[in-house]
Design an enzyme around this catalytic site. Structure first.
Site, PDB file in Angstrom:
ATOM      1  N   LYS A   1      -6.480   2.125  -3.095  1.00  0.00           N
ATOM      2  CA  LYS A   1      -6.327   1.442  -1.808  1.00  0.00           C
ATOM      3  C   LYS A   1      -6.323   2.443  -0.654  1.00  0.00           C
ATOM      4  CE  LYS A   1      -5.577  -1.428   1.483  1.00  0.00           C
ATOM      5  NZ  LYS A   1      -4.371  -2.229   1.681  1.00  0.00           N
TER       6      LYS A   1
ATOM      7  N   SER B   1       0.871  -1.180   0.000  1.00  0.00           N
ATOM      8  CA  SER B   1       0.000   0.000   0.000  1.00  0.00           C
ATOM      9  C   SER B   1       0.906   1.227   0.000  1.00  0.00           C
ATOM     10  CB  SER B   1      -0.922  -0.015   1.228  1.00  0.00           C
ATOM     11  OG  SER B   1      -1.778  -1.133   1.184  1.00  0.00           O
TER      12      SER B   1
ATOM     13  N   LYS C   1      -0.382   5.794   7.800  1.00  0.00           N
ATOM     14  CA  LYS C   1       0.368   5.935   6.546  1.00  0.00           C
ATOM     15  C   LYS C   1      -0.575   5.979   5.347  1.00  0.00           C
ATOM     16  CE  LYS C   1       1.731   2.432   4.511  1.00  0.00           C
ATOM     17  NZ  LYS C   1       1.249   1.531   3.435  1.00  0.00           N
TER      18      LYS C   1
END
Length: 297
Positions: free
Chosen positions: A172, A97, A241
């Site tokens: 994502k 990701s 993140k």
């Protein structure tokens, strides 16, 4: 061009381990590498494949290289180690990701070698990685995606082709943004309801039978929050993140995203409050601290 048969899989952590295992089960020849000492050796002993001690040498013998690492910084470091073994027609699939801009920069760096880079992050968590039922969000050249589709099919039941390189990673991050928003508002609703006198577990059942249903009400509240286990397998650090990546995409596209910013700031505040290494479902503890009460099973 022949279909891929040999794969170098870099990063066999919580997600990478079962994903690499699915590839071995599908008949691919898989070499594995991990930064944690002994993990690749353990994987080979328990699952199969071979250990890739030298990344460049293993890359030279592979048709496809897959990275499944925590951040784009880790991916860039791995690619630097692979570089001397990369050759024309190699395909590198970053299933991390990661940040779209960072992946695009890696692709630009490898393009003179004739190497194609794809991004293909996944959703579904460890349980669906084990069963090979991940949702895969792929970005990059259609011809290269056609070539590696059998590889992706061994790990996921749904492959969404999102667009150009980096679009899978953008999707994502945005998926996790929606997930975080649903989690946060749901926890607040449970806290309000509990103070009113409604059992949070009963509230969860009602939400799941009503329009308030979402992934968190279905798969997280009872299982990891009300149980006080906080062990879903996906870290709060990684969630922060991903939310940061979503906001990078928002800034790059000039989209005002005040609620997205709030979700990210609340998640980062929980990270600061709780410290590193927490499960993302422990985000509920921040809402509890702000409310001055704790949810009860």
């Amino acid at each position: 061009m022949s279909a891929p048969k040999t794969i170098l899989f870099v990063g066999i952590g919580n997600m990478g381990w079962p994903m690499a295992a699915r590839l071995i089960g599908a008949g691919f020849a898989v070499a594995v590498n991990d930064a944690v000492a002994g993990r690749a050796t353990d994987f080979v002993a328990k699952v199969g494949g071979v250990e890739a001690g030298d990344l460049a040498a293993a890359a030279d013998q592979a048709d496809v290289i897959i990275t499944m690492l925590p951040t784009s910084t880790h991916v860039a470091s791995a690619v630097a180690g692979l570089r001397d073994g990369l050759r024309k027609d190699h395909i590198v699939i970053d299933m991390s990701s990661g940040a779209p801009a960072a992946t695009q920069a890696i692709a630009a760096d490898l393009a003179p070698l004739g190497v194609t880079v794809l991004d293909a992050p996944v959703s579904g968590g460890v349980p669906r990685a084990v069963t090979g039922e991940l949702a895969i969000m792929a970005g990059g050249e259609p011809a290269a995606l056609d070539r590696v589709e059998p590889v992706l099919r061994a790990m996921g039941t749904t492959i969404h082709r999102i667009g150009g390189l980096g679009s899978g990673q953008a999707m994502k991050a945005l998926n996790n943004l929606v997930s975080a928003g649903g989690f946060l508002i749901g926890i607040e609703a449970l806290l309000i309801g509990q103070q009113f006198g409604i059992d949070p577990a009963l509230m969860t059942d009602v939400l799941n039978a009503s329009t308030g249903m979402n992934n968190s009400t279905q798969k997280k509240f009872k299982q990891f929050v009300l149980s006080r286990k906080f062990d879903s397998g996906f870290g709060l650090d990684l969630m922060v993140k991903d939310l940061s990546i979503a906001l990078e995409v928002a800034r790059a596209t000039g989209v005002a995203a005040p609620f997205s910013n709030l979700c990210r700031e609340l998640s980062a505040s929980a990270q600061g409050l709780l410290g590193p290494g927490q499960d993302h479902t422990a985000l509920a503890k921040l809402s509890e601290a702000l409310a001055g009460i704790a949810l009860k099973a």
